[in-house]
Design a protein around this motif. Structure first.
Motif, PDB file in Angstrom:
ATOM      1  N   ARG A   1       0.040  -2.132  -8.375  1.00 18.77           N
ATOM      2  CA  ARG A   1      -0.777  -2.372  -7.231  1.00 18.77           C
ATOM      3  C   ARG A   1      -2.376  -2.504  -7.964  1.00 18.77           C
ATOM      4  O   ARG A   1      -3.224  -3.572  -7.427  1.00 18.77           O
ATOM      5  CB  ARG A   1      -0.806  -1.505  -6.060  1.00 18.77           C
ATOM      6  N   THR A   2      -2.719  -1.302  -8.681  1.00 12.26           N
ATOM      7  CA  THR A   2      -3.961  -1.482  -9.389  1.00 12.26           C
ATOM      8  C   THR A   2      -4.321  -2.750  -9.905  1.00 12.26           C
ATOM      9  O   THR A   2      -5.290  -3.319  -9.823  1.00 12.26           O
ATOM     10  CB  THR A   2      -4.277  -0.128 -10.159  1.00 12.26           C
TER      11      THR A   2
ATOM     12  N   GLU B   1       2.166   2.213  -8.355  1.00 18.12           N
ATOM     13  CA  GLU B   1       0.800   2.434  -8.190  1.00 18.12           C
ATOM     14  C   GLU B   1       0.211   1.687  -9.003  1.00 18.12           C
ATOM     15  O   GLU B   1      -0.787   0.742  -9.050  1.00 18.12           O
ATOM     16  CB  GLU B   1       0.680   3.900  -8.174  1.00 18.12           C
TER      17      GLU B   1
ATOM     18  N   SER C   1       0.829  -1.082  -0.034  1.00 11.15           N
ATOM     19  CA  SER C   1      -0.155  -0.055  -0.196  1.00 11.15           C
ATOM     20  C   SER C   1       0.964   1.168   0.085  1.00 11.15           C
ATOM     21  O   SER C   1       2.176   1.064   0.308  1.00 11.15           O
ATOM     22  CB  SER C   1      -0.925  -0.220   1.332  1.00 11.15           C
ATOM     23  N   PRO C   2       0.302   2.609  -0.304  1.00 13.50           N
ATOM     24  CA  PRO C   2       0.868   3.673  -0.195  1.00 13.50           C
ATOM     25  C   PRO C   2       1.617   3.828   1.062  1.00 13.50           C
ATOM     26  O   PRO C   2       2.864   4.318   1.094  1.00 13.50           O
ATOM     27  CB  PRO C   2       0.080   4.772  -0.604  1.00 13.50           C
ATOM     28  N   ASP C   3       0.911   3.500   2.009  1.00 10.06           N
ATOM     29  CA  ASP C   3       1.319   3.798   3.445  1.00 10.06           C
ATOM     30  C   ASP C   3       2.547   2.853   3.806  1.00 10.06           C
ATOM     31  O   ASP C   3       3.322   3.146   4.228  1.00 10.06           O
ATOM     32  CB  ASP C   3       0.227   3.430   4.468  1.00 10.06           C
TER      33      ASP C   3
ATOM     34  N   GLN D   1       6.282   5.168  -5.355  1.00  7.80           N
ATOM     35  CA  GLN D   1       4.841   5.104  -5.136  1.00  7.80           C
ATOM     36  C   GLN D   1       4.542   5.195  -6.860  1.00  7.80           C
ATOM     37  O   GLN D   1       3.523   4.338  -7.128  1.00  7.80           O
ATOM     38  CB  GLN D   1       4.444   6.582  -4.676  1.00  7.80           C
TER      39      GLN D   1
ATOM     40  N   GLU E   1      -4.714  -5.591  -7.822  1.00 15.16           N
ATOM     41  CA  GLU E   1      -5.794  -5.594  -7.165  1.00 15.16           C
ATOM     42  C   GLU E   1      -7.157  -6.180  -7.966  1.00 15.16           C
ATOM     43  O   GLU E   1      -8.060  -6.644  -7.509  1.00 15.16           O
ATOM     44  CB  GLU E   1      -6.397  -4.326  -6.507  1.00 15.16           C
TER      45      GLU E   1
END
Lengths: 335, 335
Positions: B291-292, B288, B213-215, B284, B295
């Protein structure tokens, strides 16, 4: 109706035709077992390759030879499942997982393996497939859920190894998927070679193959080791270690007659010629119908191969069911 | 028209999702290769079990996780064949024969195996399947007639072992059945963990998974090891061994900008916050879209499994052809 007979797994490496030692040590027993037991008979060509890479023709050709021996002694393909190991890929797959359940140190401590490594003079050049064949053997046994495995005394550690793998696997999945087996050691000990050497083998030239001609039987008995100190007929002779008597004990059903011969031989006055004549007659009578059946089958190899094809298909079906259970238990059932 | 592109075999053990180290060390390369090469991507669940017997859920679940990673970074199942190792039984069968072509002593001398045995603390309790996995790996490579195998420097001895098996097999049958392969070591070295340790791994907690995750990315960069002696912004800092710069070298395409940052950092007056901000932005931006996509695929695991099913069927077809050639050459083609 399901078949509730106990399951037996047995078989032979396909490195040469079978001989009298196999007959008395295992084949007689298999013929007897095939009614009371569900019997799988393994033509172990893949195992033979563990120390025969390159000897491909030998291993291949003896698949037919050993099958001929089975049929000749009375193994009935309608009762027993005769199959070719290399055509049951489920066995390699099972073995590959079992390899993870046994340590290298444990394999190196296996007394059977230690003996055979010495016997073959491998020293440090042990093929990995040879060291690990207990895992392959565990696959052969467990694939068919065999509970009875007839083996020689020297093979008992192999069965212990199989059962260790069974227990480890079951513990690792928390289910009783695989079944343990029992080694059954035949009462008859190992038959010596006709030269008196403890081990009878084709390569030592001291074994009588089951398809031997009448003349070969005659020659073998003639050469047979007796009592080297029994020089004259009237001398007392020794029965212990006398191969002719060992063979008479193994093959002559008239035990009273054999005991009488022994007594006379010990006393003196009984020549080697007489006891050899007796044994030869017995072996000729024993091997004549076996040889005839063997020749009949050998005239039609296509028929024999059809028997093996059918047996192999049935063996695959049984092994595939076990493999499926094993892989499902490990979660390797994705689709 | 036959596919004349060179064949690549590569893959991953399914013991955890892939991370940035995998991305830069191999995944980028695979995405590039899939146009010019016929690429087989192995989800090595069976190999993962060689030291994970009992950890069945972990190995199974990570088949999907690693597949998600592949798809997320841009592996195209229309160009590359992604398959599940345990569903290609031809591989176990090939490996079982290769085991006869390598000695136990040779396996024990294999530097990769020696290192991994030490790494895992196996000592004498090495599972036999772990010691013998070079034979299984030789099966994975040769089954697909791969000539190109991208590996880390430490895996080169494994490729040598595969080629030894290839040469021995071909010599034993007197035919060129199997093909030798070449290890291709990527120019990018191994990415350190963000704590500065040489090895990045999920179990050490110093790896950034591709689905982070970004976090998580922010936290990882925040914790990242720099120069422990660079206490005040105005102090000169060290670039060598500074993980932030190692990562910038690996992931920042604007090399001139990175060189400028390095010069300023060395001179003094550039704080860790600034370089970390730069790296975080880069990571990031990189992760990004990955990750997208990850998901998206993860929402439809059935679709992913269908991709694997299709890939596995194609892989089996290729492997079955090689196995058939191998068994035919050994004379194990009875019917």
């Amino acid at each position: 109706m399901t078949d509730s007979r106990p399951i037996v797994l047995t078989g032979d490496r396909t490195t040469g035709p079978l001989h009298l030692g196999h007959y008395i040590g295992s084949l007689v027993n298999r013929v007897a077992l095939q009614d009371s037991h569900r019997q799988f008979l393994l033509l172990a060509d893949a195992q033979a390759l563990t120390d025969n890479m390159g000897n491909y023709l030998k291993v291949r050709d003896n698949v037919l030879q050993v099958a001929l021996d089975y049929l000749a002694v009375g193994i009935d393909p309608a009762k027993s499942t005769i199959f070719i190991q290399s055509l049951v890929p489920e066995l390699s797959e099972l073995a590959s997982y079992y390899l993870n359940l046994v340590t290298v140190a444990r394999l190196e401590r296996n007394p059977t393996i230690k003996d055979e490594i010495r016997l073959r003079g491998f020293e440090r050049d042990i093929p990995a497939g040879f060291l690990t064949y207990p895992a392959a053997q565990a696959a052969d046994i467990t694939a068919f859920r065999a509970t009875v495995v007839p083996v020689g005394e020297d093979q008992i550690p192999m069965i212990e190894q199989t059962n260790e793998i069974v227990r480890r696997f079951n513990a690792s999945v928390g289910q009783e998927i695989l079944v343990e087996c029992k080694a059954v050691v035949p009462r008859v000990g190992r038959l010596p070679g006709f030269d008196g050497k403890a081990k009878m083998s084709k390569s030592l030239g001291n074994a009588l193959p089951l398809g031997a001609s009448p003349d070969a039987i005659r020659q073998a008995v003639k050469m047979m080791y007796t009592d080297p100190n029994h020089l004259r007929v009237e001398d007392p002779g020794q029965v212990e270690g006398n191969v002719v008597f060992t063979y008479l004990d193994a093959f002559e059903p008239d035990t009273a007659m054999v005991e009488d011969l022994k007594a006379r031989y010990r006393r003196g006055g009984l020549g080697d010629m007489v006891i050899k004549k007796q044994l030869e007659a017995r072996l000729q009578a024993l091997l004549e119908p076996i040889r005839t059946r063997r020749e009949d089958y050998a005239r039609d190899p296509a028929q024999v191969m059809a028997i093996l094809k059918d047996g192999t298909a049935r063996a695959r079906e049984a092994a595939a069911q076990t493999l499926d259970d094993v892989k499902r238990a490990m979660g390797l059932n994705y689709f």
